[in-house]
Design a protein around this motif. Structure first.
Motif, PDB file in Angstrom:
ATOM      1  N   SER A  15      -1.940   5.868   1.883  1.00 58.55           N
ATOM      2  CA  SER A  15      -1.529   6.785   0.692  1.00 58.55           C
ATOM      3  C   SER A  15       0.005   5.909   0.758  1.00 58.55           C
ATOM      4  CB  SER A  15      -1.090   8.083   1.186  1.00 58.55           C
ATOM      5  OG  SER A  15      -0.638   8.193   2.418  1.00 58.55           O
ATOM      6  N   LEU A  16       0.606   5.365   1.813  1.00 60.42           N
ATOM      7  CA  LEU A  16       1.730   4.544   1.426  1.00 60.42           C
ATOM      8  C   LEU A  16       1.518   3.465   0.674  1.00 60.42           C
ATOM      9  CD1 LEU A  16       3.067   4.968   5.339  1.00 60.42           C
ATOM     10  CD2 LEU A  16       3.897   6.109   3.149  1.00 60.42           C
ATOM     11  N   LEU A  17       0.545   2.833   0.494  1.00 65.13           N
ATOM     12  CA  LEU A  17       0.402   1.653  -0.258  1.00 65.13           C
ATOM     13  C   LEU A  17       0.417   2.203  -1.960  1.00 65.13           C
ATOM     14  CD1 LEU A  17      -2.366  -0.241   1.444  1.00 65.13           C
ATOM     15  CD2 LEU A  17      -0.110  -0.776   1.303  1.00 65.13           C
ATOM     16  N   GLY A  18       0.301   3.354  -2.128  1.00 63.31           N
ATOM     17  CA  GLY A  18       0.329   3.912  -3.446  1.00 63.31           C
ATOM     18  C   GLY A  18       1.665   4.355  -3.954  1.00 63.31           C
ATOM     19  N   GLN A  19       2.694   4.181  -2.864  1.00 66.67           N
ATOM     20  CA  GLN A  19       3.949   4.366  -3.113  1.00 66.67           C
ATOM     21  C   GLN A  19       4.698   3.163  -3.600  1.00 66.67           C
ATOM     22  OE1 GLN A  19       5.233   7.609  -3.785  1.00 66.67           O
ATOM     23  NE2 GLN A  19       2.801   8.263  -3.255  1.00 66.67           N
ATOM     24  N   LEU A  20       4.273   2.106  -3.295  1.00 65.02           N
ATOM     25  CA  LEU A  20       4.961   0.853  -3.415  1.00 65.02           C
ATOM     26  C   LEU A  20       5.375   0.597  -4.872  1.00 65.02           C
ATOM     27  CD1 LEU A  20       2.404  -1.731  -1.499  1.00 65.02           C
ATOM     28  CD2 LEU A  20       4.682  -0.868  -0.802  1.00 65.02           C
ATOM     29  N   PRO A  21       6.495  -0.109  -5.045  1.00 66.08           N
ATOM     30  CA  PRO A  21       7.014  -0.300  -6.324  1.00 66.08           C
ATOM     31  C   PRO A  21       6.264  -0.791  -7.493  1.00 66.08           C
ATOM     32  CG  PRO A  21       8.280  -1.444  -4.904  1.00 66.08           C
ATOM     33  CD  PRO A  21       7.255  -0.669  -4.239  1.00 66.08           C
ATOM     34  N   PHE A  22       5.143  -1.668  -6.981  1.00 64.76           N
ATOM     35  CA  PHE A  22       4.369  -2.549  -7.637  1.00 64.76           C
ATOM     36  C   PHE A  22       2.926  -1.976  -7.919  1.00 64.76           C
ATOM     37  CE2 PHE A  22       4.716  -4.529  -3.722  1.00 64.76           C
ATOM     38  CZ  PHE A  22       3.497  -4.840  -3.565  1.00 64.76           C
ATOM     39  N   LEU A  27      -9.465  -2.525  -8.483  1.00 63.54           N
ATOM     40  CA  LEU A  27     -10.455  -2.833  -7.367  1.00 63.54           C
ATOM     41  C   LEU A  27     -10.280  -2.771  -5.987  1.00 63.54           C
ATOM     42  CD1 LEU A  27     -13.422  -3.939  -7.316  1.00 63.54           C
ATOM     43  CD2 LEU A  27     -12.459  -6.069  -7.550  1.00 63.54           C
ATOM     44  N   LEU A  28      -8.861  -3.451  -5.768  1.00 63.87           N
ATOM     45  CA  LEU A  28      -8.332  -3.450  -4.241  1.00 63.87           C
ATOM     46  C   LEU A  28      -8.157  -2.229  -3.771  1.00 63.87           C
ATOM     47  CD1 LEU A  28      -7.772  -5.310  -2.125  1.00 63.87           C
ATOM     48  CD2 LEU A  28      -5.309  -5.595  -3.133  1.00 63.87           C
ATOM     49  N   ALA A  29      -7.524  -1.364  -4.657  1.00 67.79           N
ATOM     50  CA  ALA A  29      -7.246   0.080  -4.032  1.00 67.79           C
ATOM     51  C   ALA A  29      -8.511   0.931  -3.805  1.00 67.79           C
ATOM     52  CB  ALA A  29      -6.374   0.854  -5.416  1.00 67.79           C
ATOM     53  N   ASN A  30      -9.393   0.770  -4.600  1.00 72.72           N
ATOM     54  CA  ASN A  30     -10.600   1.555  -4.415  1.00 72.72           C
ATOM     55  C   ASN A  30     -11.490   1.150  -3.176  1.00 72.72           C
ATOM     56  OD1 ASN A  30     -10.454   3.102  -6.590  1.00 72.72           O
ATOM     57  ND2 ASN A  30     -11.502   2.082  -7.926  1.00 72.72           N
ATOM     58  N   SER A  31     -11.508  -0.358  -3.229  1.00 72.07           N
ATOM     59  CA  SER A  31     -12.147  -0.848  -1.778  1.00 72.07           C
ATOM     60  C   SER A  31     -11.492  -0.282  -0.684  1.00 72.07           C
ATOM     61  CB  SER A  31     -12.336  -2.610  -2.126  1.00 72.07           C
ATOM     62  OG  SER A  31     -12.858  -2.858  -3.063  1.00 72.07           O
ATOM     63  N   GLY A  32     -10.271  -0.471  -0.577  1.00 69.43           N
ATOM     64  CA  GLY A  32      -9.483  -0.013   0.631  1.00 69.43           C
ATOM     65  C   GLY A  32      -9.600   1.541   0.897  1.00 69.43           C
ATOM     66  N   SER A  33      -9.846   2.230  -0.228  1.00 66.58           N
ATOM     67  CA  SER A  33      -9.894   3.592  -0.101  1.00 66.58           C
ATOM     68  C   SER A  33     -11.236   3.932   0.502  1.00 66.58           C
ATOM     69  CB  SER A  33      -9.848   4.565  -1.152  1.00 66.58           C
ATOM     70  OG  SER A  33      -8.687   4.510  -1.548  1.00 66.58           O
ATOM     71  N   ASN A  34     -12.438   3.314   0.005  1.00 66.65           N
ATOM     72  CA  ASN A  34     -13.820   3.265   0.847  1.00 66.65           C
ATOM     73  C   ASN A  34     -13.762   2.893   1.994  1.00 66.65           C
ATOM     74  OD1 ASN A  34     -14.607   4.139  -1.667  1.00 66.65           O
ATOM     75  ND2 ASN A  34     -15.355   2.347  -2.761  1.00 66.65           N
TER      76      ASN A  34
END
Length: 72
Positions: A15-22, A27-34
């Motif tokens: 969830s902290l990765l979703g708060q990054l300024p970029f 695909l990377l976000a979904n793979s990480g969540s899975n």
């Protein structure tokens, strides 16, 4: 109990990765969540099966070591 706390802390990092300024590619976000979800399901499944068979669930590679070192 310590393992549950450490597992909860590890769930905070995606969830902290979703708060990054970029923006992270979808695909990377979904793979990480899975990956996090499957790791959590596997950990909970292992703990349940271990408890049902009367064993201590202390074979989760990183989590068990961290919980063991914080207790001792």
């Amino acid at each position: 109990m310590q393992q549950a706390l450490i597992l909860d802390i590890t769930l905070i990092f995606p969830s902290l990765l979703g708060q990054l300024p970029f923006q992270i590619p979808a695909l990377l976000a979904n793979s990480g969540s899975n990956c996090v979800y499957l790791a959590m399901v596997a950990s909970v499944g292992y703990a349940v099966v271990s408890n049902l068979t009367g064993k201590v669930p202390d074979k989760i590679p990183v989590i068990s070591e961290a919980a063991g070192s914080s207790v001792q």
